[in-house]
Design a protein around this motif. Structure first.
Motif, PDB file in Angstrom:
ATOM      1  N   ARG A  12       0.783  -1.091  -0.053  1.00 49.77           N
ATOM      2  CA  ARG A  12       0.008  -0.103  -0.133  1.00 49.77           C
ATOM      3  C   ARG A  12       0.789   1.168   0.063  1.00 49.77           C
ATOM      4  O   ARG A  12       0.288   2.387  -0.548  1.00 49.77           O
ATOM      5  CB  ARG A  12      -0.989   0.090   1.205  1.00 49.77           C
ATOM      6  N   ARG A  13       2.013   1.281   0.715  1.00 44.03           N
ATOM      7  CA  ARG A  13       2.972   2.386   0.593  1.00 44.03           C
ATOM      8  C   ARG A  13       4.232   2.148   0.294  1.00 44.03           C
ATOM      9  O   ARG A  13       5.174   2.101   1.147  1.00 44.03           O
ATOM     10  CB  ARG A  13       2.795   2.986   2.027  1.00 44.03           C
ATOM     11  N   PRO A  14       4.628   1.825  -0.906  1.00 41.71           N
ATOM     12  CA  PRO A  14       5.841   1.168  -1.220  1.00 41.71           C
ATOM     13  C   PRO A  14       7.003   2.176  -1.092  1.00 41.71           C
ATOM     14  O   PRO A  14       8.097   2.016  -0.918  1.00 41.71           O
ATOM     15  CB  PRO A  14       5.564   0.695  -2.692  1.00 41.71           C
ATOM     16  N   GLU A  15       6.737   3.508  -1.323  1.00 46.39           N
ATOM     17  CA  GLU A  15       7.480   4.456  -0.981  1.00 46.39           C
ATOM     18  C   GLU A  15       8.210   4.621   0.314  1.00 46.39           C
ATOM     19  O   GLU A  15       9.030   5.253   0.650  1.00 46.39           O
ATOM     20  CB  GLU A  15       6.900   5.830  -1.430  1.00 46.39           C
ATOM     21  N   LYS A  16       7.360   4.006   1.271  1.00 46.78           N
ATOM     22  CA  LYS A  16       7.955   3.935   2.713  1.00 46.78           C
ATOM     23  C   LYS A  16       8.820   2.856   3.027  1.00 46.78           C
ATOM     24  O   LYS A  16       9.272   2.655   4.049  1.00 46.78           O
ATOM     25  CB  LYS A  16       6.491   4.105   3.671  1.00 46.78           C
ATOM     26  N   VAL A  17       8.786   2.017   2.184  1.00 46.13           N
ATOM     27  CA  VAL A  17       9.463   0.563   2.498  1.00 46.13           C
ATOM     28  C   VAL A  17      10.849   0.335   1.781  1.00 46.13           C
ATOM     29  O   VAL A  17      10.804   0.478   0.375  1.00 46.13           O
ATOM     30  CB  VAL A  17       8.680  -0.525   2.192  1.00 46.13           C
ATOM     31  N   ARG A  18      11.995   0.564   2.263  1.00 47.56           N
ATOM     32  CA  ARG A  18      13.269   0.657   1.871  1.00 47.56           C
ATOM     33  C   ARG A  18      13.495  -1.170   1.294  1.00 47.56           C
ATOM     34  O   ARG A  18      14.429  -1.418   0.530  1.00 47.56           O
ATOM     35  CB  ARG A  18      14.429   1.015   2.381  1.00 47.56           C
ATOM     36  N   ALA A  19      13.046  -2.077   2.368  1.00 47.81           N
ATOM     37  CA  ALA A  19      13.371  -3.347   2.382  1.00 47.81           C
ATOM     38  C   ALA A  19      12.312  -4.192   3.198  1.00 47.81           C
ATOM     39  O   ALA A  19      11.769  -3.353   4.048  1.00 47.81           O
ATOM     40  CB  ALA A  19      14.712  -3.735   2.913  1.00 47.81           C
ATOM     41  N   LEU A  20      12.012  -5.338   2.858  1.00 47.89           N
ATOM     42  CA  LEU A  20      11.172  -5.978   3.543  1.00 47.89           C
ATOM     43  C   LEU A  20      11.391  -7.249   4.126  1.00 47.89           C
ATOM     44  O   LEU A  20      12.064  -8.264   3.480  1.00 47.89           O
ATOM     45  CB  LEU A  20      10.117  -6.363   2.377  1.00 47.89           C
TER      46      LEU A  20
END
Length: 177
Positions: A12-20
């Protein structure tokens, strides 16, 4: 639950996630998967009975007997819920979480572009390793790591988990992941 929340955030907010990091996921994309049934069972017992009675009923159940053989670590985690207070909140959380899911589709998962680490082990009924494998299939660039189960010893589990996470974070920080 943590893996589902992290997954939803990455979708939903890929811009907030650098790695998962998906550690021992309990869902892929389906709601209320069968593996969550033991949590729901504990929640229903806690909702309907005092905790000591609910614990005795659960320990006599086919589910508890199966987990004692197949996944003693899962059984230990579940029995800990009988000691939590307030009991009504624990019951509600267990039943609601068990009925839920990450709220994402296979296409959503496949569209994740950040570096992904998936960690799991084979002796886990509630967080089955085949879910880790399903994520790895949906995200071919993800790194899949199988670590020793806690039932093989807590220290090797923790050591392997920390090592996998440290290597992944090092790779991410150096642009290798």
């Amino acid at each position: 639950v943590g893996a589902a929340i992290a997954l939803r955030l990455a979708v939903r907010r890929p811009e907030k996630v650098r790695a998962l990091v998906l550690a021992r996921p309990a869902w892929v994309f389906d709601r209320a998967p069968e593996n969550m049934q033991p949590n729901a069972e504990v929640g229903h017992l806690l909702r309907a009975h005092p905790s000591d009675e609910a614990w005795a009923m659960f320990m006599a159940s086919p589910t508890a007997k199966r987990l004692a053989v197949e996944a003693p670590d899962n059984l230990a985690s579940l029995t800990g819920f009988f000691e939590r207070t307030p009991q009504e909140i624990t019951a509600a959380l267990l039943t609601q979480i068990s009925a839920g899911g990450p709220g994402v589709s296979a296409a959503d998962i496949a569209a994740i572009t950040c570096p992904v680490l998936i960690i799991g082990h084979g002796d886990d009924v509630i967080h089955p390793f085949f879910f880790c494998e399903a994520f790895a299939e949906l995200m071919p660039s993800a790194k899949l790591v199988q670590i020793p189960a806690k039932t093989k010893g807590k220290a090797p589990y923790i050591t392997a988990f920390k090592a996998a996470l440290a290597e992944f974070l090092e790779d991410v920080s150096h642009g290798k992941a």
